[in-house]
Write an enzyme that holds these catalytic residues in place. Sequence first.
Site, PDB file in Angstrom:
ATOM      1  N   SER A  54       0.834  -1.221   0.000  1.00  0.00           N
ATOM      2  CA  SER A  54       0.000   0.000   0.000  1.00  0.00           C
ATOM      3  C   SER A  54       0.851   1.247   0.000  1.00  0.00           C
ATOM      4  CB  SER A  54      -0.850   0.099   1.273  1.00  0.00           C
ATOM      5  OG  SER A  54      -1.662  -0.991   1.429  1.00  0.00           O
ATOM      6  N   HIS A  85      -3.663   1.201  -4.022  1.00  0.00           N
ATOM      7  CA  HIS A  85      -3.060   0.100  -4.782  1.00  0.00           C
ATOM      8  C   HIS A  85      -3.411   0.263  -6.250  1.00  0.00           C
ATOM      9  CE1 HIS A  85      -1.572  -2.913  -1.878  1.00  0.00           C
ATOM     10  NE2 HIS A  85      -2.429  -2.353  -1.060  1.00  0.00           N
ATOM     11  N   HIS A 120      -5.392  -9.196  -1.775  1.00  0.00           N
ATOM     12  CA  HIS A 120      -5.565  -9.519  -0.357  1.00  0.00           C
ATOM     13  C   HIS A 120      -6.770 -10.421  -0.184  1.00  0.00           C
ATOM     14  CE1 HIS A 120      -3.863  -5.424  -0.707  1.00  0.00           C
ATOM     15  NE2 HIS A 120      -3.144  -5.728   0.354  1.00  0.00           N
ATOM     16  N   TYR A 172      -8.848 -10.079   2.173  1.00  0.00           N
ATOM     17  CA  TYR A 172     -10.009  -9.282   2.611  1.00  0.00           C
ATOM     18  C   TYR A 172     -10.801  -8.712   1.440  1.00  0.00           C
ATOM     19  CZ  TYR A 172      -7.047  -5.108   2.052  1.00  0.00           C
ATOM     20  OH  TYR A 172      -6.212  -4.141   1.553  1.00  0.00           O
ATOM     21  N   GLU A 173     -10.205  -8.695   0.235  1.00  0.00           N
ATOM     22  CA  GLU A 173     -10.952  -8.253  -0.940  1.00  0.00           C
ATOM     23  C   GLU A 173     -11.914  -9.336  -1.426  1.00  0.00           C
ATOM     24  OE1 GLU A 173      -8.390  -5.901  -3.900  1.00  0.00           O
ATOM     25  OE2 GLU A 173      -6.926  -7.042  -2.769  1.00  0.00           O
ATOM     26  N   ALA A 218       2.716  -2.235   4.211  1.00  0.00           N
ATOM     27  CA  ALA A 218       2.433  -1.283   5.283  1.00  0.00           C
ATOM     28  C   ALA A 218       1.992  -2.122   6.473  1.00  0.00           C
ATOM     29  CB  ALA A 218       1.316  -0.340   4.857  1.00  0.00           C
ATOM     30  N   MET A 272      -1.862  -7.150   6.654  1.00  0.00           N
ATOM     31  CA  MET A 272      -2.878  -7.992   6.022  1.00  0.00           C
ATOM     32  C   MET A 272      -2.391  -8.649   4.730  1.00  0.00           C
ATOM     33  SD  MET A 272      -6.005  -5.316   6.599  1.00  0.00           S
ATOM     34  CE  MET A 272      -6.156  -4.421   8.169  1.00  0.00           C
ATOM     35  N   SER A 273      -1.082  -8.895   4.662  1.00  0.00           N
ATOM     36  CA  SER A 273      -0.555  -9.459   3.408  1.00  0.00           C
ATOM     37  C   SER A 273       0.723 -10.247   3.675  1.00  0.00           C
ATOM     38  CB  SER A 273      -0.256  -8.322   2.421  1.00  0.00           C
ATOM     39  OG  SER A 273       0.805  -7.525   2.900  1.00  0.00           O
ATOM     40  N   ASN A 310       1.501   3.005  11.435  1.00  0.00           N
ATOM     41  CA  ASN A 310       0.697   3.381  12.620  1.00  0.00           C
ATOM     42  C   ASN A 310       1.125   2.480  13.764  1.00  0.00           C
ATOM     43  OD1 ASN A 310      -0.836   1.310  10.847  1.00  0.00           O
ATOM     44  ND2 ASN A 310      -1.750   1.050  12.884  1.00  0.00           N
ATOM     45  N   HIS A 321      -7.265   3.823   7.586  1.00  0.00           N
ATOM     46  CA  HIS A 321      -6.533   3.649   6.330  1.00  0.00           C
ATOM     47  C   HIS A 321      -5.889   4.959   5.865  1.00  0.00           C
ATOM     48  CE1 HIS A 321      -5.361   1.523   2.744  1.00  0.00           C
ATOM     49  NE2 HIS A 321      -6.092   2.286   1.949  1.00  0.00           N
TER      50      HIS A 321
HETATM   51  N1  HPA Z   1      -3.159  -3.628  11.505  1.00  0.00           N
HETATM   52  C1  HPA Z   1      -3.232  -4.467  10.461  1.00  0.00           C
HETATM   53  N2  HPA Z   1      -2.788  -4.159   9.242  1.00  0.00           N
HETATM   54  C2  HPA Z   1      -2.232  -2.951   9.053  1.00  0.00           C
HETATM   55  C3  HPA Z   1      -2.121  -2.029  10.095  1.00  0.00           C
HETATM   56  C4  HPA Z   1      -2.615  -2.386  11.391  1.00  0.00           C
HETATM   57  O1  HPA Z   1      -2.571  -1.618  12.355  1.00  0.00           O
HETATM   58  N3  HPA Z   1      -1.513  -0.924   9.571  1.00  0.00           N
HETATM   59  C5  HPA Z   1      -1.262  -1.178   8.263  1.00  0.00           C
HETATM   60  N4  HPA Z   1      -1.699  -2.406   7.947  1.00  0.00           N
END
Ligand code: HPA
Length: 286
Positions: A35, A66, A88, A90-91, A118, A221-222, A245, A258
């Site tokens: 990302s 993306h 991903h 989640y998509e 990320a 998430m990847s 973050n 996000h």
């Molecule tokens: N959690 C999960 N996936 C992420 C995060 C997070 O805090 N930040 C970026 N991708």
Amino acid sequence: APAAHRCSYEDYEATAKWLGSQTEQRPKMAIICGSGLGGLAEQLENRVVIPYRDIPNFPQTTVVGHQGQLVFGTLEGHQCVCMQGRFHTYEGYDVNQVTYPVRVFSLLGVRTLVVTNAAGGLNSSFSVGDIMLIKDHINLPGLVGNNPLCGPNDDRFGERFLCTSDAYDCDLLALAQQTVEKQGIRASVHQGVYCMVSGPTYESIAEGRALRTLGADAVGMSTALEVVVARHCGLRVLGFSLITNKVVTDDRTLKANHAEVLVADNNRAQDLQGLVRGILAQMSVD
Ligand code: HPA
């Protein structure tokens, strides 16, 4: 859950053959851009850009931040193919679709996979904008049945029972660490364990704490699924997380989102690009 999307060896071969007909480049290295980290693909020389929608059997990306294209070209003397945008679970894609490109790359002759993502920081010594060199992972979906190697094994790719204790290549990791020292960015770069979750929810406080207790330094998430499939077909792997973050583990007034993830990317993506280029410049071209 989406129905299992089985791909045959012939599907991967057909995609590889089609790509081979679109360019004469035969990359030995693939780079998956996370990302907001697609900027690396912009830096290739002699670029050949192929949108995912044109590629037979390829999934399509659906996430803001993306893009959806392959970029072939040369970076620091290495012929590369970059994924600008990844897939991903989640998509709604299943694990076979998420990892589809990796096997195609292997059939094209790729021997090394560089993955970036990320991630949320769990280790309290990590700051937003730091880089984590991935030394190991916790493939949480894979541990509980959502592993891309479930199902009949195709020996043409690799063995039934794959060792993953050596997933992240020691020599490449050492080279990365040397480059960190040389670039004088040691204070903002750490080695650590990446935990993959399926998302798309960011972690609850209890989940964040649980993942830290499990030994994870960062969560995203990847990546883990792609790495498992890459190792299955014998690729060397080097991985990076950009800490976008801090995962909330106590204060309920803090919220991950996000937008915050994309802003942190914009600010520090350059540093990560510089590090990757510095490492590639030192790697022997094979
Ligand atoms: N959690 C999960 N996936 C992420 C995060 C997070 O805090 N930040 C970026 N991708």
